[in-house]
Design a protein around this motif. Structure first.
Motif, PDB file in Angstrom:
ATOM      1  N   THR A  18       0.382  -0.630   0.275  1.00 50.30           N
ATOM      2  CA  THR A  18      -0.123  -0.187  -0.004  1.00 50.30           C
ATOM      3  C   THR A  18       1.043   1.285   0.236  1.00 50.30           C
ATOM      4  N   LYS A  19       1.241   2.606  -1.014  1.00 52.50           N
ATOM      5  CA  LYS A  19       1.335   3.791  -1.177  1.00 52.50           C
ATOM      6  C   LYS A  19       1.058   4.038   0.177  1.00 52.50           C
ATOM      7  N   THR A  21       0.738   8.796   2.068  1.00 53.91           N
ATOM      8  CA  THR A  21       2.102   9.866   1.863  1.00 53.91           C
ATOM      9  C   THR A  21       2.483  10.446   3.582  1.00 53.91           C
ATOM     10  N   ASP A  69       5.936  10.352  -0.189  1.00 57.01           N
ATOM     11  CA  ASP A  69       5.351   8.747  -0.587  1.00 57.01           C
ATOM     12  C   ASP A  69       6.121   7.926  -0.253  1.00 57.01           C
ATOM     13  N   VAL A  71       5.981   3.109   0.388  1.00 50.93           N
ATOM     14  CA  VAL A  71       5.616   2.064  -0.173  1.00 50.93           C
ATOM     15  C   VAL A  71       4.706   0.571   1.374  1.00 50.93           C
ATOM     16  N   GLN A  90       9.576   0.332  -5.619  1.00 49.29           N
ATOM     17  CA  GLN A  90       8.834  -0.619  -4.431  1.00 49.29           C
ATOM     18  C   GLN A  90       6.830   0.573  -5.153  1.00 49.29           C
ATOM     19  N   LEU A  91       7.523   1.647  -4.989  1.00 49.47           N
ATOM     20  CA  LEU A  91       6.838   3.194  -6.004  1.00 49.47           C
ATOM     21  C   LEU A  91       5.771   2.839  -6.667  1.00 49.47           C
ATOM     22  N   SER A  94       3.099  -0.111  -5.764  1.00 45.29           N
ATOM     23  CA  SER A  94       2.503  -0.180  -4.629  1.00 45.29           C
ATOM     24  C   SER A  94       1.119   0.249  -5.467  1.00 45.29           C
ATOM     25  N   ASN A  96      -2.588   2.560  -4.767  1.00 51.41           N
ATOM     26  CA  ASN A  96      -3.034   3.826  -3.316  1.00 51.41           C
ATOM     27  C   ASN A  96      -3.804   2.719  -2.346  1.00 51.41           C
TER      28      ASN A  96
END
Length: 99
Positions: A18-19, A21, A69, A71, A90-91, A94, A96
């Motif tokens: 899961t990403k 912030t 951001d 993950v 990784q990003l 990912s 959301n």
């Protein structure tokens, strides 16, 4: 997520990959701590989880107060921390967080 979630609830809520912030709150030689809005457990990006290639140096960390951001990579039971990664690979893989 409410402000009173338990450790077991947060591990069910946040899935690996899961990403999120968050905001950098502290620098340490081994990584940075990240405040995750709406989550009472702290995130941690270890020094090995910033770059796909090369060696990260503490002098290259995002500034304290910077929004980043990251993950979810897993959960560290000791200290109940959320293990995060910022590597581009990784990003890119990912997803959301579904609210």
């Amino acid at each position: 997520m409410s402000n009173t979630q338990s450790w077991s609830e947060i591990k069910k809520y946040l899935k690996v990959g899961t990403k999120l912030t968050g905001v950098v709150t502290k620098h340490w030689p081994f990584g940075v701590f990240v405040l995750l809005p709406g989550i009472e457990f702290i995130g941690l990006v270890q020094i090995t989880d910033f770059k796909d290639e090369g060696v990260m140096k503490p002098s290259e960390y995002p500034a304290v107060g910077a929004s980043i951001d990251a993950v979810v990579l897993g959960f560290k039971e000791t200290g109940q921390q959320i293990w995060l990664g910022m590597k581009p690979s990784q990003l890119n893989q990912s997803r959301n967080l579904e609210k």
